[in-house]
Scaffold this motif. Structure first.
Motif, mmCIF file in Angstrom:
data_model
loop_
_atom_site.group_PDB
_atom_site.id
_atom_site.type_symbol
_atom_site.label_atom_id
_atom_site.label_comp_id
_atom_site.label_asym_id
_atom_site.label_seq_id
_atom_site.Cartn_x
_atom_site.Cartn_y
_atom_site.Cartn_z
ATOM 1 N N LYS A 165 0.735 -1.157 -0.054
ATOM 2 C CA LYS A 165 -0.029 -0.067 -0.076
ATOM 3 C C LYS A 165 0.873 1.430 0.088
ATOM 4 O O LYS A 165 0.579 2.215 -0.808
ATOM 5 C CB LYS A 165 -0.828 0.007 1.131
ATOM 6 N N GLY A 169 1.141 3.869 -3.059
ATOM 7 C CA GLY A 169 0.991 5.224 -2.793
ATOM 8 C C GLY A 169 2.190 5.990 -3.618
ATOM 9 O O GLY A 169 1.792 7.215 -4.178
ATOM 10 N N LYS A 174 0.038 11.442 -4.801
ATOM 11 C CA LYS A 174 -0.710 12.211 -3.525
ATOM 12 C C LYS A 174 -2.178 12.296 -4.155
ATOM 13 O O LYS A 174 -2.185 13.068 -5.201
ATOM 14 C CB LYS A 174 -0.034 13.286 -2.949
ATOM 15 N N PRO A 175 -3.192 11.737 -3.598
ATOM 16 C CA PRO A 175 -4.519 12.259 -4.061
ATOM 17 C C PRO A 175 -4.691 13.647 -4.054
ATOM 18 O O PRO A 175 -4.240 14.379 -3.185
ATOM 19 C CB PRO A 175 -5.539 11.398 -3.168
ATOM 20 N N PHE A 180 -1.319 12.677 -9.781
ATOM 21 C CA PHE A 180 -2.057 11.749 -9.123
ATOM 22 C C PHE A 180 -2.550 10.552 -10.071
ATOM 23 O O PHE A 180 -3.514 10.952 -11.082
ATOM 24 C CB PHE A 180 -2.990 11.937 -7.856
#
Length: 467
Positions: A165, A169, A174-175, A180
């Protein structure tokens, strides 16, 4: 000590290594193989020290000079710690193929302490925690019988899922930011994974063992060919870098501020237990956990203590070791010792550090995903040896996975809980391990009806490791 030719044969041929695993662990390979296999370990894990320092530096607005200094210090501590774990002098280090890196959770806690107090207090918290390791270890080593295969297997699965995970990422970004889910980065990571699998399928012998390194190199070359790799900064700046003792000034010692790291230290001991036993099984070395696990933890403690003096967070053994050893089938602890030497050279040579930093994060992430997923397969292999048809074991595993996976797959689940509880509840590895340990004690150690069975099962389970 073994001759280089004998060691080479033992490592290059998996069947030979399996027939005599003790030789494989202690085999001194020829220097070219040591350097190549050691470099493979370093490149897979080099992103961890770099990203850990950049995370702290960007969050706290540290100067460029201090950032370079901390990168140098982190690589130096990782290198010295790796040498310590590989050779194990004076009962410091497991004498197993371990590479040490900054712990992910301690980095976040270090940063939080620095933001809430200051960097001197954060460095002091690391030193306090390292000393706490030594104080608690005699008690902890007497509790190793509460860590059977069902606890270790569950922990390794959660370690694998958590690491996949984290690096997923890094690949995705980064969202909420423009980068992203960038198809280019994701494609580069997938290509690196495909290269690694292809090399593992096509090559045999030494090249097959280098498939992880070759996959990373192929991914890097692809990135360079696509114009996604900037090497301009490699030749800029000084050629020599040496870390500074007490870069933040004299540490401040605050027990309250150090509490998160003190709690983590116990969790870290549980993780070190699982990693030590798992690596020993992977390399085929029969160990007494009551002797070797404390050696691993002492190594973590002394290197973290030194790291606190040089401004780093805690430097600990990592689950990545299990995956890289299983993926490459290279079992010699002299390979990780070579990796330790390379890490020290990177620490002292600024251009090497900048070159490692130039490898795109998507390439490193793709390589890491393969290695970390293999950790999960090792956990599954250990759980295969547990009788999951037995109701108690089934509920121990199910409950541990439930409590461990919840904070991993649902971030912020416990955000409205008190901060102290969040430290434990929000850590999937901690919750999964603690749940497995508590339920194992409840089902297998406190039930009068299982008293005799428990003793026989414990003796049988740990016998292969203790012989």
């Amino acid at each position: 000590m073994f001759r280089a030719s004998d060691a080479s044969a033992a490592t290059a041929a998996p069947a030979t290594a399996a027939a005599d695993p003790e030789c494989a662990v202690d085999a001194l390979l020829p220097w070219p193989q040591l350097l190549l296999f050691g470099l493979q370990h370093v490149l897979v894990m080099a992103a961890v020290p770099i990203t850990s320092v950049f995370l702290v530096a960007k969050a706290l607005g540290l100067s460029a000079d201090l950032t370079v200094n901390l990168i140098s210090a982190t690589f130096l501590m990782c290198g010295l710690g790796t040498l310590l774990q590989s050779f194990g002098p004076w009962k410091f280090g497991a004498r197993l193929p371990f590479v040490m890196v900054p712990g992910g959770a301690p980095i976040v806690m270090f940063l939080t302490i620095a933001q809430q107090r200051d960097l001197q207090t954060a460095a002091g918290a690391v030193i306090i925690t390292a000393v706490f390791y030594f104080l608690v270890l005699p008690v902890f080593s007497r509790c190793l019988r509460f860590f059977p295969k069902i606890v270790i297997g569950t922990l390794l699965m959660l370690v694998s899922i958590n690491l996949v995970k984290v690096y997923g990422g890094i690949i995705a970004g980064k969202p909420g930011t423009p980068t992203f889910g960038d198809p280019v980065n994701i494609g580069l990571a997938l290509a690196t994974i495909a290269f690694t699998v292809l090399f593992a399928r096509v090559f045999r012998g030494m090249l097959g063992q280098l498939s992880v390194l070759l996959g990373l190199v192929a991914g890097t070359l692809l990135a360079a060919a696509c114009g996604l790799m900037d090497l301009g900064a490699v030749a800029q700046g000084p050629a020599w870098s040496a870390p500074t003792l007490l870069p933040f000034g004299m540490p401040h010692f605050d027990l309250v501020a150090a509490l998160p790291l003190l709690i983590f230290s116990v969790i870290s001991m549980v993780e070190a237990t699982g990693q030590t036993i798992a690596v020993a099984e992977v390399v085929g070395r029969k160990i007494d956990p009551r002797d070797v696990v404390p050696r691993t933890i002492r190594g973590d403690a002394i290197v973290s203590l030194a790291g606190g003096l040089f401004g780093t967070s805690m430097i600990i053994t990592s689950g990545e070791n299990i995956g890289i050893v299983r993926a490459t089938n290279v079992r010699s602890r002299y390979v990780t010792a070579a990796a330790g030497v390379i890490l020290v050279l990177i620490a002292l040579s600024a251009p090497l550090g900048r070159l490692a930093n130039a490898i795109p994060a998507a390439v490193v992430g793709g390589t890491a995903m393969v290695v970390f997923a293999i950790i999960g397969t090792i956990g599954i292999d250990i759980l295969r040896k547990v009788d999951l048809h037995e109701r108690s074991n089934m509920f121990i595993l199910a409950s541990a996975l439930t409590m461990g996976l919840l904070p991993i797959v649902v971030p912020g689940l416990y955000v409205k809980f008190p901060p102290t509880l969040q430290l434990v509840l929000g850590n999937g590895l901690a919750m999964g391990a603690l749940t497995a340990i508590v339920l194992n004690i409840l089902f297998n150690h406190l039930s009068p009806a299982r008293k005799d069975v428990r003793g026989d099962a414990a003796a049988t389970e740990h016998a292969p490791l203790a012989r």
